[in-house]
Design a protein around this motif. Structure first.
Motif, PDB file in Angstrom:
ATOM      1  N   LYS A  50       1.044  -1.250  -0.061  1.00 50.85           N
ATOM      2  CA  LYS A  50      -0.112  -0.079   0.059  1.00 50.85           C
ATOM      3  C   LYS A  50       0.898   1.235  -0.003  1.00 50.85           C
ATOM      4  N   VAL A  51       0.825   1.927  -1.149  1.00 51.56           N
ATOM      5  CA  VAL A  51       1.769   3.013  -1.233  1.00 51.56           C
ATOM      6  C   VAL A  51       1.061   4.338  -1.776  1.00 51.56           C
ATOM      7  N   GLN A  52       1.667   5.451  -0.938  1.00 49.36           N
ATOM      8  CA  GLN A  52       1.247   6.817  -1.162  1.00 49.36           C
ATOM      9  C   GLN A  52       2.225   7.485  -2.073  1.00 49.36           C
ATOM     10  N   GLU A  53       1.842   7.786  -3.331  1.00 49.47           N
ATOM     11  CA  GLU A  53       2.791   8.302  -4.303  1.00 49.47           C
ATOM     12  C   GLU A  53       3.335   9.494  -3.770  1.00 49.47           C
ATOM     13  N   LYS A  54       4.517  10.209  -4.544  1.00 48.85           N
ATOM     14  CA  LYS A  54       4.936  11.253  -3.750  1.00 48.85           C
ATOM     15  C   LYS A  54       3.965  12.307  -4.209  1.00 48.85           C
ATOM     16  N   GLN A  55       3.789  13.293  -3.101  1.00 50.61           N
ATOM     17  CA  GLN A  55       3.077  14.333  -3.053  1.00 50.61           C
ATOM     18  C   GLN A  55       3.312  15.582  -3.462  1.00 50.61           C
ATOM     19  N   GLY A  56       4.777  15.943  -3.977  1.00 57.18           N
ATOM     20  CA  GLY A  56       4.974  17.177  -4.613  1.00 57.18           C
ATOM     21  C   GLY A  56       5.617  17.961  -3.458  1.00 57.18           C
ATOM     22  N   LYS A  57       6.237  19.114  -3.901  1.00 56.52           N
ATOM     23  CA  LYS A  57       6.645  19.923  -3.019  1.00 56.52           C
ATOM     24  C   LYS A  57       5.882  20.511  -1.951  1.00 56.52           C
ATOM     25  N   ASN A  58       6.382  20.714  -0.340  1.00 60.57           N
ATOM     26  CA  ASN A  58       5.685  21.411   0.591  1.00 60.57           C
ATOM     27  C   ASN A  58       4.315  20.513   1.147  1.00 60.57           C
ATOM     28  N   LYS A  59       4.485  19.363   0.626  1.00 57.49           N
ATOM     29  CA  LYS A  59       3.312  18.250   1.076  1.00 57.49           C
ATOM     30  C   LYS A  59       3.807  17.130   1.860  1.00 57.49           C
ATOM     31  N   ASP A  60       3.162  16.570   2.605  1.00 55.16           N
ATOM     32  CA  ASP A  60       3.713  15.392   3.547  1.00 55.16           C
ATOM     33  C   ASP A  60       3.560  14.042   2.378  1.00 55.16           C
ATOM     34  N   ASN A  72       0.104 -19.296  -0.300  1.00 56.79           N
ATOM     35  CA  ASN A  72      -0.173 -20.292  -1.380  1.00 56.79           C
ATOM     36  C   ASN A  72      -1.554 -21.211  -1.124  1.00 56.79           C
ATOM     37  N   LYS A  73      -2.147 -20.826  -0.057  1.00 58.41           N
ATOM     38  CA  LYS A  73      -3.277 -21.585   0.295  1.00 58.41           C
ATOM     39  C   LYS A  73      -4.604 -20.826   0.143  1.00 58.41           C
ATOM     40  N   GLY A  74      -4.262 -19.621  -0.535  1.00 61.44           N
ATOM     41  CA  GLY A  74      -5.528 -18.766  -0.865  1.00 61.44           C
ATOM     42  C   GLY A  74      -5.889 -17.433   0.015  1.00 61.44           C
ATOM     43  N   ALA A  75      -5.123 -17.364   1.031  1.00 63.19           N
ATOM     44  CA  ALA A  75      -5.223 -16.032   2.114  1.00 63.19           C
ATOM     45  C   ALA A  75      -4.393 -15.091   1.666  1.00 63.19           C
ATOM     46  N   ALA A  76      -4.850 -13.932   2.296  1.00 61.00           N
ATOM     47  CA  ALA A  76      -3.953 -12.890   2.146  1.00 61.00           C
ATOM     48  C   ALA A  76      -3.976 -12.300   3.654  1.00 61.00           C
ATOM     49  N   VAL A  77      -2.536 -11.879   4.002  1.00 57.30           N
ATOM     50  CA  VAL A  77      -2.563 -11.596   5.504  1.00 57.30           C
ATOM     51  C   VAL A  77      -1.832 -10.129   5.402  1.00 57.30           C
ATOM     52  N   GLU A  78      -2.257  -9.459   6.592  1.00 59.78           N
ATOM     53  CA  GLU A  78      -1.245  -8.109   6.764  1.00 59.78           C
ATOM     54  C   GLU A  78      -1.400  -7.584   8.257  1.00 59.78           C
ATOM     55  N   SER A  79      -0.520  -6.905   8.805  1.00 63.60           N
ATOM     56  CA  SER A  79      -0.408  -6.555  10.200  1.00 63.60           C
ATOM     57  C   SER A  79      -1.122  -5.048  10.055  1.00 63.60           C
ATOM     58  N   THR A  80      -0.750  -4.135  10.784  1.00 60.21           N
ATOM     59  CA  THR A  80      -1.272  -2.846  11.059  1.00 60.21           C
ATOM     60  C   THR A  80      -0.887  -2.181   9.681  1.00 60.21           C
ATOM     61  N   VAL A  81      -1.622  -1.099   9.121  1.00 61.82           N
ATOM     62  CA  VAL A  81      -1.730  -0.630   7.807  1.00 61.82           C
ATOM     63  C   VAL A  81      -1.833   0.775   7.966  1.00 61.82           C
ATOM     64  N   GLY A  82      -1.074   1.810   7.401  1.00 62.76           N
ATOM     65  CA  GLY A  82      -1.365   2.976   7.424  1.00 62.76           C
ATOM     66  C   GLY A  82      -2.746   3.563   6.272  1.00 62.76           C
ATOM     67  N   PRO A  83      -3.175   4.878   6.581  1.00 64.09           N
ATOM     68  CA  PRO A  83      -4.438   5.028   6.146  1.00 64.09           C
ATOM     69  C   PRO A  83      -4.254   5.608   4.469  1.00 64.09           C
ATOM     70  N   LEU A  84      -3.238   6.194   4.117  1.00 68.44           N
ATOM     71  CA  LEU A  84      -3.145   6.556   2.753  1.00 68.44           C
ATOM     72  C   LEU A  84      -2.647   5.556   1.685  1.00 68.44           C
ATOM     73  N   GLY A  85      -2.756   6.096   0.528  1.00 65.79           N
ATOM     74  CA  GLY A  85      -2.087   5.033  -0.797  1.00 65.79           C
ATOM     75  C   GLY A  85      -3.206   4.319  -1.124  1.00 65.79           C
ATOM     76  N   GLU A  86      -2.662   3.365  -2.275  1.00 66.80           N
ATOM     77  CA  GLU A  86      -3.301   2.419  -3.054  1.00 66.80           C
ATOM     78  C   GLU A  86      -2.421   1.173  -2.887  1.00 66.80           C
ATOM     79  N   TRP A  87      -3.004  -0.028  -3.073  1.00 68.47           N
ATOM     80  CA  TRP A  87      -2.522  -1.299  -3.031  1.00 68.47           C
ATOM     81  C   TRP A  87      -1.853  -1.582  -4.373  1.00 68.47           C
ATOM     82  N   THR A  88      -0.711  -1.969  -4.515  1.00 68.75           N
ATOM     83  CA  THR A  88      -0.045  -2.324  -5.626  1.00 68.75           C
ATOM     84  C   THR A  88      -0.634  -3.873  -6.275  1.00 68.75           C
ATOM     85  N   LYS A  89      -0.384  -4.174  -7.584  1.00 71.02           N
ATOM     86  CA  LYS A  89      -0.734  -5.543  -7.963  1.00 71.02           C
ATOM     87  C   LYS A  89       0.460  -6.523  -7.359  1.00 71.02           C
TER      88      LYS A  89
END
Length: 179
Positions: A50-60, A72-89
């Motif tokens: 989950k990635v937030q793209e570069k925000q540009g000058k003077n942005k966080d 490999n048995k069909g599940a996906a797992v994650e621990s804590t995740v931040g609120p911003l960005g989109e999931w990559t392929k």
């Protein structure tokens, strides 16, 4: 009476046993460790970020906000995740499983914008290496140790909660090896 202590340790968490924890020394310093999450069975063969793209000058910029393991048995797992960005392929080992990693981290920037963890690479049992699709802030540190048998089966992330001025999101990660 003689007690024998082994350097090999076996721990139980959520009905899943692991024998080793993979870490790297360059993780960011901010945030709290989330819960350990395991593939219900099997091992991780791939990941997405989950990635937030570069925000540009003077942005966080927060950059890397989360890591998801695909099992490999069909599940996906994650621990804590931040609120911003989109999931990559999903990126996956061609014919193998995840067994080691390397984290790209930007060190503290003092009065400038901090991002902490920015990208990750994984080593696979088939000898291939996979690099995430993320920003290029910071540098890669040393590779973790490898799972000696089995493969990566669990994850725990260290994430900074959103701040008013300078958030970093994902700072560090640990992976767990199962037989």
């Amino acid at each position: 009476m003689v007690f024998l202590f082994l350097t090999y340790h076996l721990c139980e968490a959520r009905d899943r046993s692991y024998y080793s924890v993979l870490t790297v020394p360059n993780g960011g310093k901010w945030g709290e460790w989330g819960k350990i999450e395991f593939c219900p069975s099997g091992y991780a063969y791939g990941f997405s970020l989950k990635v937030q793209e570069k925000q540009g000058k003077n942005k966080d910029d927060t950059s890397l906000n989360g890591i998801r393991l695909h099992c490999n048995k069909g599940a996906a797992v994650e621990s804590t995740v931040g609120p911003l960005g989109e999931w990559t392929k999903i990126q996956e080992c061609r014919r193998g499983l995840l067994i080691s990693f390397d984290l790209r981290v930007e060190g503290p920037q003092l009065i400038l914008d901090d991002t902490a963890a920015n990208n990750i690479q994984f080593g696979c049992t088939d000898g291939t290496r996979l690099e995430g699709k993320s920003t290029n802030f910071g540098t890669y540190g040393p590779w973790s140790k490898r799972c000696t048998t089995g493969a990566i089966c669990g994850i725990q992330t260290k994430v900074e909660a959103s701040a008013l001025v300078d958030s970093t999101a994902l700072n560090d990660v640990k992976f767990f090896c199962c037989d």
